[in-house]
Design a protein around this motif. Structure first.
Motif, short mmCIF file in Angstrom:
data_model
loop_
_atom_site.label_atom_id
_atom_site.label_comp_id
_atom_site.label_asym_id
_atom_site.label_seq_id
_atom_site.Cartn_x
_atom_site.Cartn_y
_atom_site.Cartn_z
N PRO A 283 74.85 -27.60 -18.44
CA PRO A 283 75.81 -28.03 -17.42
C PRO A 283 76.50 -26.84 -16.78
N PRO A 284 77.20 -27.06 -15.66
CA PRO A 284 77.96 -25.96 -15.03
C PRO A 284 79.08 -25.50 -15.95
N PRO B 198 76.45 -38.96 -10.83
CA PRO B 198 77.60 -38.38 -11.53
C PRO B 198 78.22 -39.40 -12.48
N ILE C 237 80.27 -33.42 -16.43
CA ILE C 237 80.95 -32.16 -16.71
C ILE C 237 81.84 -32.29 -17.93
N VAL D 11 79.05 -26.21 -9.69
CA VAL D 11 78.24 -27.42 -9.78
C VAL D 11 77.05 -27.34 -8.85
N ALA E 234 82.95 -33.15 -7.26
CA ALA E 234 82.20 -31.94 -6.89
C ALA E 234 80.96 -32.28 -6.07
N ALA F 220 84.20 -27.14 -13.36
CA ALA F 220 84.06 -28.22 -12.39
C ALA F 220 84.19 -27.76 -10.95
N SER G 131 82.57 -34.55 -11.82
CA SER G 131 81.25 -34.36 -11.23
C SER G 131 81.09 -35.17 -9.95
N LEU H 139 74.53 -36.43 -14.22
CA LEU H 139 75.40 -35.26 -14.30
C LEU H 139 76.73 -35.63 -14.96
#
Length: 498
Positions: free
Chosen positions: A61-62, A89, A15, A70, A97, A65, A94, A13
């Motif tokens: 991705p989201p 992450p 961000i 997330v 989160a 943040a 990330s 992951l």
């Protein structure tokens, strides 16, 4: 039996939108080579990462943040995967989160048992001073102003130049020109920075500056397992950086350093930290002591430097520990190098008798390396064109102001502060990152400072550093100031003899 449990997939992951984050590719390769199914939740458009043969699938991705965003995206990804996965992450946002939403993700993801607030606490550069003081780990003198006037007074106290940092750099807005770290050269610049606090989204802190020098910039990567023992990883020395003099690691070398291991284990024990960690240190040229500059609660971009003789790095250690497999005892490969080709191309070509890993190119995964060459070339050309156009526009403005008479050029007149520059960008510490994208050279740079022509020297360069102040007995003082109130903690650790 394979080293890792290949029945358990992994989700990488990130961000941060930086398309040239080579650490993400390192995680994909590390797990994919071990036979793990790797999913990537990141913006891979325009990135070489998605070209890796070890990527099983990429996911959107989201949008931001926030923990809710997330968690929602990760739950969607978990539904597609259909079985629990190890979450990896790769940036501070990330990691924070994921830690905040651990309980909500526990049914679908394997995560270290880390208190939700701890990842945020160690990543917050303003909180790090208190963390270091509690663990008796040297840290720079840190002042947190509560007004623009106080910011000017604080840099007078620290001495110029001083280092300015935003406490939560992952909150910096994209495209605003703010950098996570800058070198402040005037009181005016400190005031201007403070006035952008609301825009930055977190507090401004000021630190005394510790200049770089030979063998002064170090890092430690490790994995704190469920018992709290620091496994895998090790200490590394930054041999050169991009930009030159400070910044991202361009060339790093695995170098034994018992002092850094002792400091790391002390910090982990004091905090009860669990999971992957990436610490940045700078050694004081006067006392020889190592000052902790940054604590990143996730893998560092150069973590692949520390693949040991058992085939374990910090990402594999994470997967092993969370799937209930033992992490083998470390078999260090001291002297091994890690080189980021687009920052240090000549270093990538020289002989490496003690072993080397490249950030982008790999014989068993060639496409990301070739893709990086084209993408990086276009990126640098575009950014250079923007800088050249801005320079030309500025020069044209100066000519018009000169033609209009002296009163029109007051910005460069006797009342101007030439050391102040333009606030943030003019004194950016190489190593302080822009809100988005990697650093690029400025027009007028020497050819040796341009990508693919940069030839690292023998001196060490690294991230912007700060020095702890010395008391009467040579002890460092870690201090946090807010307004007129100052809280000081004296670090009585004896100075190193190095």
């Amino acid at each position: 039996m394979p080293l890792l449990d290949t029945r358990v997939p992994a989700v990488v992951l990130r961000i941060d939108r930086n398309p040239f984050h080579h650490g993400t590719l390192g995680a994909v390769r590390s797990l994919g080579r071990a036979g793990v199914e790797v999913h990537v939740v990141a913006d891979t458009a325009g990135s070489p990462v998605h070209r890796s043969r070890f990527v099983h699938r990429t996911h959107t991705p989201p949008p931001d943040a926030s923990p809710d965003a997330v968690r929602a995206v990760l739950q969607q990804v978990a539904g597609r995967i259909g079985r629990p996965a190890v979450l990896v992450p790769m940036d501070d946002a990330s990691a924070i989160a994921a830690a905040r939403t651990r309980d909500g993700l526990a049914a679908s993801y394997l995560l270290p048992e880390l208190p939700g607030a701890l990842a945020e606490r160690v990543a917050d550069k303003a909180e790090l001073a208190a963390v270091c003081a509690a663990a008796d780990v040297p840290h720079p003198l840190t002042l947190i102003p509560d007004s623009a006037a106080r910011a000017a007074a604080d840099v007078r106290r620290l001495g110029l130049p001083a280092v300015a940092k935003w406490s939560r750099p992952w909150l910096l807005p994209a495209g605003g020109g703010l950098r996570s770290t800058v070198l402040v050269r005037s009181e005016r610049q400190a005031r201007e920075l403070y006035l952008r606090t609301e825009e930055a989204g977190s507090r401004l802190l000021l630190q005394a500056y510790l200049p770089p020098g030979q063998d002064r910039d170090w890092f430690f990567h490790g994995y704190a397992d469920r018992s709290g023992a620091v496994r895998a990883g090790g200490p590394g020395r930054k041999q050169s950086a991009w930009p030159r003099g400070a910044g991202l690691t361009a060339v790093g070398r695995w170098t034994p350093n018992p002092q850094l291991r002792e400091l790391t284990e002390r910090l982990v024990g004091e905090l009860g930290y669990r999971g992957v960690l990436d610490l940045d240190f700078r050694r004081c040229g006067v006392t020889g002591r190592y000052h902790l500059l940054d604590f990143n609660p996730r893998p560092g971009a150069q973590f692949r430097l520390f693949e040991d003789g058992a085939g374990v790095d910090v990402v594999r250690a994470l997967h092993l520990d969370l799937t209930g497999r033992p992490v083998p005892d470390a078999l260090p490969r001291s002297g091994r190098e890690f080189v980021v080709e687009n920052y240090a191309p000549l270093a990538a070509l020289r002989a490496a008798p003690t072993g080397r890993e490249l950030a982008w190119y790999a014989p068993d995964d060639r496409m990301p390396g070739w893709a990086m060459c084209g993408l990086w070339g276009r990126h640098v050309s575009r950014r250079l064109g923007q800088r050249l156009r801005a320079t030309a526009a500025g020069a044209a403005g100066l000519r018009r102001a000169a033609a209009a008479g002296p009163g029109a050029a007051s910005a460069t007149g006797p009342g101007a502060d030439p050391a102040a520059g333009s606030g943030t960008d003019s004194a950016a510490v190489p190593g302080g990152r822009p809100a988005s994208g990697p650093p690029v050279p400025t027009p007028g740079s020497s050819p040796s400072s341009l990508p693919f022509l940069h030839s690292p020297g023998s001196g060490t360069s690294g991230p912007s550093g700060s020095a702890g102040a010395s008391g009467p007995s040579g002890s460092a003082v870690v201090s946090v100031s807010s307004g007129t109130s100052v809280t000081s903690v004296t670090d009585n650790e004896k100075a190193s003899s190095r």
